[in-house]
Design a protein around this motif. Structure first.
Motif, PDB file in Angstrom:
ATOM      1  N   THR A 115     -39.954 -18.756  37.676  1.00 34.29           N
ATOM      2  CA  THR A 115     -38.718 -18.917  38.474  1.00 34.29           C
ATOM      3  C   THR A 115     -37.956 -17.589  38.516  1.00 34.29           C
ATOM      4  OG1 THR A 115     -37.678 -19.793  36.486  1.00 34.29           O
ATOM      5  CG2 THR A 115     -38.296 -21.388  38.168  1.00 34.29           C
ATOM      6  N   THR A 116     -38.018 -16.801  37.435  1.00 30.77           N
ATOM      7  CA  THR A 116     -37.373 -15.480  37.419  1.00 30.77           C
ATOM      8  C   THR A 116     -38.180 -14.501  38.256  1.00 30.77           C
ATOM      9  OG1 THR A 116     -36.539 -15.930  35.205  1.00 30.77           O
ATOM     10  CG2 THR A 116     -36.515 -13.629  35.904  1.00 30.77           C
ATOM     11  N   VAL A 117     -39.506 -14.530  38.099  1.00 28.77           N
ATOM     12  CA  VAL A 117     -40.394 -13.641  38.870  1.00 28.77           C
ATOM     13  C   VAL A 117     -40.135 -13.818  40.372  1.00 28.77           C
ATOM     14  CG1 VAL A 117     -42.823 -13.251  39.476  1.00 28.77           C
ATOM     15  CG2 VAL A 117     -42.193 -13.564  37.087  1.00 28.77           C
ATOM     16  N   CYS A 118     -39.879 -15.051  40.795  1.00 31.94           N
ATOM     17  CA  CYS A 118     -39.703 -15.360  42.222  1.00 31.94           C
ATOM     18  C   CYS A 118     -38.309 -15.029  42.755  1.00 31.94           C
ATOM     19  CB  CYS A 118     -40.032 -16.821  42.498  1.00 31.94           C
ATOM     20  SG  CYS A 118     -41.791 -17.139  42.379  1.00 31.94           S
ATOM     21  N   LYS A 119     -37.458 -14.440  41.938  1.00 37.16           N
ATOM     22  CA  LYS A 119     -36.149 -14.018  42.457  1.00 37.16           C
ATOM     23  C   LYS A 119     -36.293 -12.653  43.129  1.00 37.16           C
ATOM     24  CE  LYS A 119     -33.254 -16.352  39.059  1.00 37.16           C
ATOM     25  NZ  LYS A 119     -32.414 -16.177  37.880  1.00 37.16           N
ATOM     26  N   PRO A 120     -35.359 -12.282  44.008  1.00 40.35           N
ATOM     27  CA  PRO A 120     -35.396 -10.920  44.563  1.00 40.35           C
ATOM     28  C   PRO A 120     -35.172  -9.902  43.445  1.00 40.35           C
ATOM     29  CG  PRO A 120     -33.792 -12.294  45.723  1.00 40.35           C
ATOM     30  CD  PRO A 120     -34.227 -13.071  44.530  1.00 40.35           C
ATOM     31  N   LYS A 121     -35.583  -8.661  43.672  1.00 40.34           N
ATOM     32  CA  LYS A 121     -35.445  -7.631  42.632  1.00 40.34           C
ATOM     33  C   LYS A 121     -33.992  -7.437  42.217  1.00 40.34           C
ATOM     34  CE  LYS A 121     -39.661  -5.079  43.415  1.00 40.34           C
ATOM     35  NZ  LYS A 121     -40.318  -3.931  44.013  1.00 40.34           N
ATOM     36  N   GLU A 122     -33.076  -7.513  43.177  1.00 36.65           N
ATOM     37  CA  GLU A 122     -31.651  -7.309  42.840  1.00 36.65           C
ATOM     38  C   GLU A 122     -31.157  -8.384  41.882  1.00 36.65           C
ATOM     39  OE1 GLU A 122     -31.653  -8.090  46.941  1.00 36.65           O
ATOM     40  OE2 GLU A 122     -33.321  -6.995  46.083  1.00 36.65           O
ATOM     41  N   GLU A 123     -31.812  -9.540  41.904  1.00 35.52           N
ATOM     42  CA  GLU A 123     -31.374 -10.642  41.035  1.00 35.52           C
ATOM     43  C   GLU A 123     -32.226 -10.732  39.774  1.00 35.52           C
ATOM     44  OE1 GLU A 123     -31.233 -14.199  43.451  1.00 35.52           O
ATOM     45  OE2 GLU A 123     -30.163 -13.133  45.028  1.00 35.52           O
ATOM     46  N   GLY A 124     -33.020  -9.690  39.520  1.00 32.63           N
ATOM     47  CA  GLY A 124     -33.775  -9.638  38.272  1.00 32.63           C
ATOM     48  C   GLY A 124     -35.216 -10.089  38.390  1.00 32.63           C
ATOM     49  N   GLY A 125     -35.662 -10.452  39.618  1.00 36.21           N
ATOM     50  CA  GLY A 125     -37.042 -10.895  39.788  1.00 36.21           C
ATOM     51  C   GLY A 125     -37.957  -9.771  40.219  1.00 36.21           C
ATOM     52  N   LEU A 126     -39.162 -10.161  40.674  1.00 31.24           N
ATOM     53  CA  LEU A 126     -40.118  -9.159  41.162  1.00 31.24           C
ATOM     54  C   LEU A 126     -40.228  -9.208  42.679  1.00 31.24           C
ATOM     55  CD1 LEU A 126     -43.056  -9.440  38.594  1.00 31.24           C
ATOM     56  CD2 LEU A 126     -41.409  -7.583  38.828  1.00 31.24           C
ATOM     57  N   GLY A 127     -39.420 -10.048  43.305  1.00 28.99           N
ATOM     58  CA  GLY A 127     -39.424 -10.124  44.770  1.00 28.99           C
ATOM     59  C   GLY A 127     -40.587 -10.920  45.339  1.00 28.99           C
ATOM     60  N   ILE A 128     -41.284 -11.692  44.469  1.00 32.39           N
ATOM     61  CA  ILE A 128     -42.320 -12.603  44.982  1.00 32.39           C
ATOM     62  C   ILE A 128     -41.567 -13.803  45.550  1.00 32.39           C
ATOM     63  CG2 ILE A 128     -44.114 -14.243  44.263  1.00 32.39           C
ATOM     64  CD1 ILE A 128     -45.072 -12.209  42.241  1.00 32.39           C
ATOM     65  N   LYS A 129     -42.013 -14.318  46.680  1.00 33.43           N
ATOM     66  CA  LYS A 129     -41.274 -15.429  47.278  1.00 33.43           C
ATOM     67  C   LYS A 129     -41.706 -16.769  46.702  1.00 33.43           C
ATOM     68  CE  LYS A 129     -39.423 -13.486  51.381  1.00 33.43           C
ATOM     69  NZ  LYS A 129     -39.576 -13.223  52.794  1.00 33.43           N
ATOM     70  N   ASP A 130     -40.722 -17.649  46.552  1.00 33.70           N
ATOM     71  CA  ASP A 130     -40.987 -19.013  46.103  1.00 33.70           C
ATOM     72  C   ASP A 130     -41.739 -19.714  47.242  1.00 33.70           C
ATOM     73  OD1 ASP A 130     -40.573 -21.869  46.041  1.00 33.70           O
ATOM     74  OD2 ASP A 130     -39.219 -21.528  44.359  1.00 33.70           O
ATOM     75  N   GLN A 131     -43.003 -20.069  46.985  1.00 33.54           N
ATOM     76  CA  GLN A 131     -43.848 -20.573  48.068  1.00 33.54           C
ATOM     77  C   GLN A 131     -43.397 -21.928  48.586  1.00 33.54           C
ATOM     78  OE1 GLN A 131     -46.204 -18.753  49.697  1.00 33.54           O
ATOM     79  NE2 GLN A 131     -45.196 -17.211  48.452  1.00 33.54           N
ATOM     80  N   GLU A 132     -42.826 -22.751  47.724  1.00 32.49           N
ATOM     81  CA  GLU A 132     -42.328 -24.050  48.170  1.00 32.49           C
ATOM     82  C   GLU A 132     -41.193 -23.845  49.180  1.00 32.49           C
ATOM     83  OE1 GLU A 132     -43.397 -27.071  47.846  1.00 32.49           O
ATOM     84  OE2 GLU A 132     -41.655 -27.902  48.863  1.00 32.49           O
ATOM     85  N   LEU A 133     -40.287 -22.906  48.878  1.00 35.24           N
ATOM     86  CA  LEU A 133     -39.187 -22.606  49.801  1.00 35.24           C
ATOM     87  C   LEU A 133     -39.714 -21.969  51.086  1.00 35.24           C
ATOM     88  CD1 LEU A 133     -36.128 -21.169  47.835  1.00 35.24           C
ATOM     89  CD2 LEU A 133     -36.434 -23.427  48.788  1.00 35.24           C
ATOM     90  N   CYS A 134     -40.736 -21.107  50.934  1.00 36.71           N
ATOM     91  CA  CYS A 134     -41.345 -20.469  52.112  1.00 36.71           C
ATOM     92  C   CYS A 134     -41.881 -21.534  53.048  1.00 36.71           C
ATOM     93  CB  CYS A 134     -42.523 -19.593  51.692  1.00 36.71           C
ATOM     94  SG  CYS A 134     -42.051 -17.946  51.284  1.00 36.71           S
ATOM     95  N   ASN A 135     -42.537 -22.529  52.447  1.00 33.76           N
ATOM     96  CA  ASN A 135     -43.097 -23.624  53.230  1.00 33.76           C
ATOM     97  C   ASN A 135     -42.002 -24.356  53.992  1.00 33.76           C
ATOM     98  OD1 ASN A 135     -45.757 -24.197  53.485  1.00 33.76           O
ATOM     99  ND2 ASN A 135     -45.678 -26.053  52.258  1.00 33.76           N
ATOM    100  N   GLN A 136     -40.919 -24.642  53.271  1.00 35.84           N
ATOM    101  CA  GLN A 136     -39.799 -25.346  53.913  1.00 35.84           C
ATOM    102  C   GLN A 136     -39.223 -24.496  55.038  1.00 35.84           C
ATOM    103  OE1 GLN A 136     -36.850 -26.612  51.077  1.00 35.84           O
ATOM    104  NE2 GLN A 136     -38.380 -27.475  49.722  1.00 35.84           N
ATOM    105  N   ALA A 137     -39.143 -23.170  54.767  1.00 32.50           N
ATOM    106  CA  ALA A 137     -38.579 -22.264  55.773  1.00 32.50           C
ATOM    107  C   ALA A 137     -39.466 -22.226  57.012  1.00 32.50           C
ATOM    108  CB  ALA A 137     -38.428 -20.858  55.183  1.00 32.50           C
TER     109      ALA A 137
END
Ligand SMILES: [Zn+2]
Length: 339
Positions: A115-137
């Protein structure tokens, strides 16, 4: 591939003749995935997981760094499309295992939560997108596109990225993200800096908590119990290395709280970036030497490590066009002994 729908028979025949394509009807497979008019079932998508696993196995034959694996995971995940939930979970698991252990199987506890990895870099993640949210989007985008009616997702913009951002919501910005993710920092140092910022480098004291019976002494000096605070702030070896770094440059790095020092730097973008690059280099190499000592019983002398860090930063500076630097920045680099 050309998809035709609602085209008069005559026009279709003309297109086929001109293009040289042959006609097929739904369902058919494209890149191993069935293309059909009805919703995809879980078993239809299993082949996609197998394809991704095969692709990752082919990567696994080579030894990639964390930074390299991150690039590959992003490439795999960015090529995904609307899929059933169970399949997304499987693909994410494969990518997660590959990122942390160069394998498609679960063999190692991840150092940082997904869940941290999937945050944007500015928010402490690695900028990998949450695939479930991507699907919804992506579904939201399709709904907009087809219906063009009032829909809450529509207000987020009519792009998948806009929908994704809207669904994700704003998070908290971490102070250290510019210190870790800036162009002057060596990419492999960035990943280590990110792990360090999350307190995710596993030292002996933590492994002991898992009940592992191991040598508890510091691998760098052998004179104290190993913990994060000791390795980076208290260790004689690390202090000597930082001291050499300060002698080889004209920077004044502290022998503790290096990340905080990087965050607090003042000056132009270049000056802040270069100082952060030195700090991240120090963190990377201290940890690298610790691992060399632990795994191979080899330890480089502190002076040599400091020289290597300075050489790496000088190389990055030399690759830049000096004419694009301000006079102030060039003078600063000379004063700091980088030019
Ligand atoms: Zn030590």
């Amino acid at each position: 591939m050309l998809i035709l729908g609602g085209v008069p028979e005559e026009t279709k025949q003309d297109i086929l003749k001109i293009s040289g394509f042959s006609e097929r009807s739904l369902p058919f497979k494209y890149l191993g995935m069935p293309i059909q008019t009805t919703r995809l079932k879980k078993q239809d998508s299993e082949c996609l997981v197998e394809n991704i696993c095969a692709r990752i196995h082919s990567y696994g034959a080579r030894k990639f760094s964390y930074a390299g694996r991150l690039v590959l995971v992003k490439a795999v995940l960015s090529s995904m499309f609307v899929l059933p939930k169970g399949i997304i979970a499987k693909i994410e698991a494969v990518c997660r295992n590959f990122l942390w252990d160069n394998s498609t199987d679960y063999r190692r506890v991840p150092l940082v939560a997904w869940t941290t990895v999937c945050k944007p870099k500015e928010e402490g993640g690695l900028g990998i997108k949450d695939q479930e949210l991507c699907n919804q989007a992506m579904v939201g985008r399709l709904v907009n596109w087809v219906a063009e009616k009032r829909n809450s997702i529509r207000h987020a913009g009519n792009t998948p990225t806009g929908c994704y951002e809207w669904l994700k919501g704003a998070g908290t910005i971490v102070q250290w993200f510019r210190a870790v993710w800036n162009d002057w920092v060596v990419p492999k140092h960035q990943f280590m800096g990110w792990l360090y910022a999350h307190g995710a480098l596993r030292t002996n004291d933590e492994l002991l908590m898992y009940g592992l019976d191991i040598d508890v002494n510091c691998y760098l000096c052998g004179q104290a119990a190993e913990c994060m605070d000791h390795v980076f702030f208290g260790c004689r070896y690390s202090k000597q290395m930082i001291n050499w770094l300060n002698q080889l440059t004209a920077l004044i790095l502290p022998d503790q709280h290096i990340l905080e020092w990087c965050v607090d730097r003042q000056g132009s973008k270049l000056q802040k970036g270069v100082q952060a690059a030195v700090g991240m280099g120090a963190i990377y190499h201290i940890w690298h030497q610790r691992n060399c000592s632990k795994n191979d019983c080899v330890l480089m002398v502190p002076k040599r490590v400091a020289e290597q860090i300075v050489a790496e930063i000088r190389l990055r500076i030399r690759r830049r066009d000096e004419n694009e630097m301000t006079i102030g920045d060039r003078d600063w680099l000379k004063n700091m002994k980088f030019l």
